[in-house]
Design an enzyme around this catalytic site. Structure first.
Site, short mmCIF file in Angstrom:
data_model
loop_
_atom_site.label_atom_id
_atom_site.label_comp_id
_atom_site.label_asym_id
_atom_site.label_seq_id
_atom_site.Cartn_x
_atom_site.Cartn_y
_atom_site.Cartn_z
N ASN A 63 57.43 -33.17 30.33
CA ASN A 63 57.96 -34.36 30.99
C ASN A 63 57.84 -34.32 32.50
O ASN A 63 58.32 -35.23 33.19
CB ASN A 63 59.43 -34.61 30.58
CG ASN A 63 60.37 -33.57 31.16
OD1 ASN A 63 60.00 -32.42 31.30
ND2 ASN A 63 61.58 -33.97 31.48
N SER A 115 52.97 -42.86 29.09
CA SER A 115 53.47 -44.06 29.78
C SER A 115 52.83 -45.30 29.15
O SER A 115 51.72 -45.23 28.60
CB SER A 115 53.11 -44.01 31.27
OG SER A 115 53.36 -45.24 31.91
N TYR A 128 47.56 -42.97 38.01
CA TYR A 128 48.68 -42.56 37.15
C TYR A 128 48.39 -42.88 35.69
O TYR A 128 48.54 -42.03 34.81
CB TYR A 128 49.95 -43.26 37.62
CG TYR A 128 51.16 -43.00 36.77
CD1 TYR A 128 51.84 -41.78 36.83
CD2 TYR A 128 51.66 -43.98 35.91
CE1 TYR A 128 52.96 -41.55 36.06
CE2 TYR A 128 52.79 -43.75 35.13
CZ TYR A 128 53.43 -42.53 35.21
OH TYR A 128 54.54 -42.30 34.43
N LYS A 132 47.94 -40.28 32.46
CA LYS A 132 48.79 -40.40 31.29
C LYS A 132 47.98 -40.74 30.04
O LYS A 132 48.36 -40.37 28.92
CB LYS A 132 49.87 -41.45 31.53
CG LYS A 132 50.93 -41.03 32.55
CD LYS A 132 51.71 -39.81 32.08
CE LYS A 132 52.90 -39.52 32.97
NZ LYS A 132 53.68 -38.35 32.50
#
Length: 216
Positions: A63, A115, A128, A132
């Site tokens: 995480n 995500s 990002y 992910k």
């Protein structure tokens, strides 16, 4: 009811106090451990510490993560590399280490925090979302590779969640995200954590290779 090895990047009195309080409240054991996820040398040293505990490692939650808000044309390669180091390369290597223990036990559950940006594609989230998405693909691949060894792997895809990372986002964007949910609210950290607990437990023993949206 689970004992926890609780990782943080830096040794911090607040983190240790938090671990002690949670352990006492729940009657469990929490072992704080500190290492930089982007430094393979410190990850290896930490893994040796984990092995020295001589306890079963039944679950792993990846995480750790850093965000990024820049348009594709404005994203510097240095920023891209930094995000991939924390959000993908670090979890990849740590998982390789922990899987060694799970293979000996012939059981384990891996939960990767991906995500909705990996699924939907969002403006300003190219770096990002790409990192992910890589974590999501890793999840599906290891689920297939390790399934017959009793190891499951799943991903949680949160929407915008009330964490420190939300402070990086413009307030009007946060408002738009909140209004776009069916429930009219952003996720709390407990919403994500409880999904992780489900995926780590025997309640999800026949679920693997999945991306589960927790986005309201």
């Amino acid at each position: 009811g689970a004992n926890v090895i609780a990782h943080a990047r830096k040794d911090d009195a607040g983190h240790r106090e938090f671990c002690e309080r949670i352990a006492k409240e729940n009657g469990i054991r929490i072992v704080p451990i500190y290492f930089d996820l982007t430094d393979q040398g410190t990850v290896k040293d930490a893994f040796k510490e984990i092995c020295a505990l001589k306890i079963s490692v039944d679950g792993l939650v990846n995480n750790a993560g850093i965000g990024g808000n820049s348009l594709f044309r404005m994203t510097k390669m240095e920023e891209l590399r930094d995000i991939f180091e924390v959000d993908f390369f670090g979890p990849y290597f740590l998982t390789q280490c922990v899987v060694k223990l799970m293979l000996r036990q012939k059981q384990g559950s891996i939960v990767n925090i991906s995500s909705t940006s990996a699924l939907d594609g969002n403006s300003g989230k190219t770096a990002y979302g790409s990192a992910k998405a890589a974590l999501l693909t890793m999840t599906k691949c290891i689920a297939e590779e390790l399934g017959t060894s009793g190891i499951r792997a799943n991903a949680i895809c949160p929407g915008v969640t009330e964490t420190e990372m939300i402070k990086e986002m413009p307030e009007y964007i946060v408002d738009i995200e909140r209004e776009a949910t069916y429930l009219g609210s952003l996720a709390k950290t407990d919403d994500i954590a409880e999904t992780a607990v489900f995926l780590l437990s025997d309640l999800s023993s026949y679920i693997t290779g999945q991306a589960i949206r927790v986005d309201g």
